[in-house]
Scaffold this active site. Structure first.
Site, PDB file in Angstrom:
ATOM      1  N   TYR A  49     -11.059 -48.762  60.965  1.00  0.00           N
ATOM      2  CA  TYR A  49     -10.715 -47.557  61.724  1.00  0.00           C
ATOM      3  C   TYR A  49     -10.225 -46.470  60.783  1.00  0.00           C
ATOM      4  O   TYR A  49      -9.955 -46.714  59.601  1.00  0.00           O
ATOM      5  CB  TYR A  49      -9.655 -47.880  62.778  1.00  0.00           C
ATOM      6  CG  TYR A  49      -8.269 -48.096  62.217  1.00  0.00           C
ATOM      7  CD1 TYR A  49      -7.962 -49.252  61.510  1.00  0.00           C
ATOM      8  CD2 TYR A  49      -7.268 -47.132  62.357  1.00  0.00           C
ATOM      9  CE1 TYR A  49      -6.705 -49.448  60.969  1.00  0.00           C
ATOM     10  CE2 TYR A  49      -6.004 -47.319  61.805  1.00  0.00           C
ATOM     11  CZ  TYR A  49      -5.730 -48.483  61.122  1.00  0.00           C
ATOM     12  OH  TYR A  49      -4.497 -48.672  60.579  1.00  0.00           O
TER      13      TYR A  49
ATOM     14  N   ARG B  14     -13.384 -43.038  52.930  1.00  0.00           N
ATOM     15  CA  ARG B  14     -12.674 -44.315  53.047  1.00  0.00           C
ATOM     16  C   ARG B  14     -13.301 -45.193  54.118  1.00  0.00           C
ATOM     17  O   ARG B  14     -13.396 -46.417  53.957  1.00  0.00           O
ATOM     18  CB  ARG B  14     -11.189 -44.079  53.340  1.00  0.00           C
ATOM     19  CG  ARG B  14     -10.390 -45.367  53.313  1.00  0.00           C
ATOM     20  CD  ARG B  14      -8.909 -45.127  53.363  1.00  0.00           C
ATOM     21  NE  ARG B  14      -8.510 -44.513  54.621  1.00  0.00           N
ATOM     22  CZ  ARG B  14      -7.282 -44.090  54.893  1.00  0.00           C
ATOM     23  NH1 ARG B  14      -6.326 -44.204  53.964  1.00  0.00           N
ATOM     24  NH2 ARG B  14      -6.997 -43.545  56.053  1.00  0.00           N
TER      25      ARG B  14
ATOM     26  N   ARG C 235     -19.915 -65.539  70.186  1.00  0.00           N
ATOM     27  CA  ARG C 235     -18.822 -65.834  69.271  1.00  0.00           C
ATOM     28  C   ARG C 235     -19.185 -66.906  68.246  1.00  0.00           C
ATOM     29  O   ARG C 235     -19.435 -68.060  68.591  1.00  0.00           O
ATOM     30  CB  ARG C 235     -17.581 -66.267  70.059  1.00  0.00           C
ATOM     31  CG  ARG C 235     -16.346 -66.390  69.169  1.00  0.00           C
ATOM     32  CD  ARG C 235     -15.112 -66.788  69.958  1.00  0.00           C
ATOM     33  NE  ARG C 235     -13.952 -66.782  69.081  1.00  0.00           N
ATOM     34  CZ  ARG C 235     -13.668 -67.771  68.219  1.00  0.00           C
ATOM     35  NH1 ARG C 235     -14.448 -68.819  68.146  1.00  0.00           N
ATOM     36  NH2 ARG C 235     -12.609 -67.684  67.433  1.00  0.00           N
TER      37      ARG C 235
ATOM     38  N   HIS D 233     -18.012 -67.356  63.809  1.00  0.00           N
ATOM     39  CA  HIS D 233     -17.330 -66.623  62.745  1.00  0.00           C
ATOM     40  C   HIS D 233     -18.274 -65.819  61.859  1.00  0.00           C
ATOM     41  O   HIS D 233     -18.064 -64.646  61.618  1.00  0.00           O
ATOM     42  CB  HIS D 233     -16.526 -67.585  61.865  1.00  0.00           C
ATOM     43  CG  HIS D 233     -15.264 -68.094  62.498  1.00  0.00           C
ATOM     44  ND1 HIS D 233     -15.271 -68.979  63.537  1.00  0.00           N
ATOM     45  CD2 HIS D 233     -13.957 -67.841  62.229  1.00  0.00           C
ATOM     46  CE1 HIS D 233     -14.011 -69.254  63.882  1.00  0.00           C
ATOM     47  NE2 HIS D 233     -13.194 -68.581  63.103  1.00  0.00           N
TER      48      HIS D 233
ATOM     49  N   LYS E 275      -9.216 -50.724  55.503  1.00  0.00           N
ATOM     50  CA  LYS E 275      -8.486 -50.251  56.680  1.00  0.00           C
ATOM     51  C   LYS E 275      -9.032 -50.969  57.911  1.00  0.00           C
ATOM     52  O   LYS E 275      -9.712 -50.380  58.752  1.00  0.00           O
ATOM     53  CB  LYS E 275      -8.607 -48.731  56.813  1.00  0.00           C
ATOM     54  CG  LYS E 275      -7.500 -48.120  57.673  1.00  0.00           C
ATOM     55  CD  LYS E 275      -7.443 -46.612  57.532  1.00  0.00           C
ATOM     56  CE  LYS E 275      -6.489 -45.988  58.536  1.00  0.00           C
ATOM     57  NZ  LYS E 275      -5.076 -46.249  58.296  1.00  0.00           N
TER      58      LYS E 275
ATOM     59  N   GLU F 174       3.741 -51.337  50.363  1.00  0.00           N
ATOM     60  CA  GLU F 174       3.693 -50.053  51.078  1.00  0.00           C
ATOM     61  C   GLU F 174       4.404 -50.252  52.402  1.00  0.00           C
ATOM     62  O   GLU F 174       4.928 -51.318  52.676  1.00  0.00           O
ATOM     63  CB  GLU F 174       2.245 -49.605  51.281  1.00  0.00           C
ATOM     64  CG  GLU F 174       1.404 -50.597  52.081  1.00  0.00           C
ATOM     65  CD  GLU F 174      -0.080 -50.205  52.181  1.00  0.00           C
ATOM     66  OE1 GLU F 174      -0.400 -49.011  52.121  1.00  0.00           O
ATOM     67  OE2 GLU F 174      -0.901 -51.123  52.332  1.00  0.00           O
TER      68      GLU F 174
ATOM     69  N   LEU G 137      -3.274 -49.808  50.970  1.00  0.00           N
ATOM     70  CA  LEU G 137      -4.345 -48.935  51.423  1.00  0.00           C
ATOM     71  C   LEU G 137      -4.272 -47.650  50.605  1.00  0.00           C
ATOM     72  O   LEU G 137      -3.190 -47.070  50.447  1.00  0.00           O
ATOM     73  CB  LEU G 137      -4.149 -48.608  52.906  1.00  0.00           C
ATOM     74  CG  LEU G 137      -5.275 -47.765  53.501  1.00  0.00           C
ATOM     75  CD1 LEU G 137      -6.546 -48.595  53.650  1.00  0.00           C
ATOM     76  CD2 LEU G 137      -4.859 -47.180  54.828  1.00  0.00           C
TER      77      LEU G 137
END
Lengths: 287, 287
Positions: free
Chosen positions: A33, A52, A100, A102, A147, A180, A205
């Site tokens: 995101y 990014r 579903r 993995h 991210k 961070e 990040l």
């Protein structure tokens, strides 16, 4: 006012913005995101956020959902439909919908969702008030540089901060160094006047605002050093602050209840805050 | 055949099973799940899975979405509507829908989703074929004991395994010890005949099948030791295998391309596999 969201090719009312339960974002946190600030209708550092986004997608080997130009068109339309001139744009891309299992599905179309809302973000008043932070063990996964929506550790850290009447948690790795904040980058100003923030790598990040602040510091003649620091060093620092797109620069006045510096916003944070405000003003033509 | 899903109080066609984009499961991986095997219409170790669901919810301080009795009713209805007699039931609970902000929303209703599908799971033939595993650095978040949907590290590990023509990745912590597989627990049988698997704690998920196998081992008179082991020790072991609800017991015949033991399924894995099959048969009345 009704809000609108973009969901996989359609603009829908926000309350009708739905994704399938087998979207891998929901079942596996298999997505990324960006949150972009909108100032006077302009996406602040929009290109850097899209850079990014591409890096995050590439790191997870999620296919780019559409061209950058097309994403920008959708961004503009989401802002227009929501009448957002100042606020936040949220964009999420996941690997898509599949039964579903993995491992990556053989063929899958990435999913993209976008929302925007008006919001008053940074201000002189918020800057002057500053924030408190707590320190916490960094228990996030090993790729904080991506991210991803794999944010449960960040959620727990932010909740712990809120319950301690603090605004942010500074996360401390097994080596004793601050990585961070749970949703921001961490900075200090040493007794020698050096501006210090952790170097990029897998542990943090690469903040878009962080990068902009490093450029602005260079313009201002503030010496910046990218290296790790400890909570102990931060407590002895002249100043500490955090940065993020939605907070710009926010002075950190206390850590774990102990004052940083003289307990008031410091001059380096102030200069960077002002320079950032001017920078955003120039971008949006409002400065 | 049309499939059906339970989504927040309603039974809907599987293709219409949608959640809101601001469900915190989608934006923050703020949710937990269980996968339960169905054998002859019976949920295998269903109570143990519900115990673990409650522990996971409690660890993340997500409110229980409904009473255990009510969840069991929904489970039964999902199996009935999907005509699943042998297969898998998937259950996910997230913190619910709220405007995006990291910390827990003040008032929020948890969201619950359930699906089921028919599937042929473990078999003598699959057991005899065994599996290969690769070893990988464990980069998951620090609370592997919570069965959260924060699974991106597991996804990447499973994908790496698949690309190495292996079926599972054994994850190795910074101390050099195996934690567990990306979706299974890891076991070895030492030269002395001891059955070894890592003790529970924050580094592994307390597998329901793992616990059942430890009980069965005691019944069989196999000495079990819960302790950490390295890949090197596994390569020198007599046998290695993995366990999970959907795989039961699967012999690990090679690690990183090197044979384990004589490269064939071992007798302890075989006895446990048989005992597990009998146990499930007794539960479901099919044995």
């Amino acid at each position: 006012m009704s809000r609108f969201a973009y969901v996989n090719g359609r603009y829908v009312r926000h309350r009708d913005a739905m994704v399938h339960i087998e979207d891998r974002g929901y079942q596996f946190a298999d997505g990324v995101y960006e949150v972009v600030v909108v100032d006077h209708g302009v996406l602040v550092d929009g290109e850097a956020h899209l850079d990014r986004l591409e890096r995050s997608l590439s790191a997870l080997r999620i296919v780019q959902p559409m061209s950058r130009a097309a994403i920008k068109l959708v961004m503009g339309e989401v802002l227009r439909r929501n009448r957002v001139r100042d606020g936040l744009l949220y964009l999420q891309v996941t690997r898509g919908v599949a039964r579903r299992e993995h491992k990556f599905p053989a063929t899958i179309k990435p999913a993209m969702v976008m929302t925007a809302r008006s919001a008053a973000l940074w201000s002189q008043e918020r800057f002057s008030r500053g924030v408190s932070v707590i320190s916490l063990e960094d228990i996030r996964w090993g790729r904080a540089d991506i991210k991803s929506v794999s944010l449960i550790a960040n959620v727990l850290a932010k909740q712990a901060a809120a319950e301690a009447d603090a605004n942010e948690a500074w996360l401390v790795g097994p080596d004793g160094h601050v990585t961070e904040g749970a949703s921001s980058n961490a900075w200090i100003v040493t007794a020698a006047g050096d501006l210090v923030t952790r170097g990029t790598g897998s542990k943090i990040l690469g903040g878009v605002t962080r990068a902009t602040l490093l450029r602005l510091a260079a313009h201002l003649g503030v010496r910046a050093v990218e290296r790790a620091f400890t909570i102990e060093e931060a407590l002895k620092a002249r100043e500490a602050f955090l940065s993020s797109s939605s907070s710009a620069v926010l002075p950190v006045l206390s850590i774990d209840g102990a004052c940083v510096g003289n307990g008031r916003p410091g001059p380096v944070a102030r200069r960077l805050y002002d320079a950032y405000g001017e920078y955003v003003g120039r971008l949006s033509g409002s400065g």
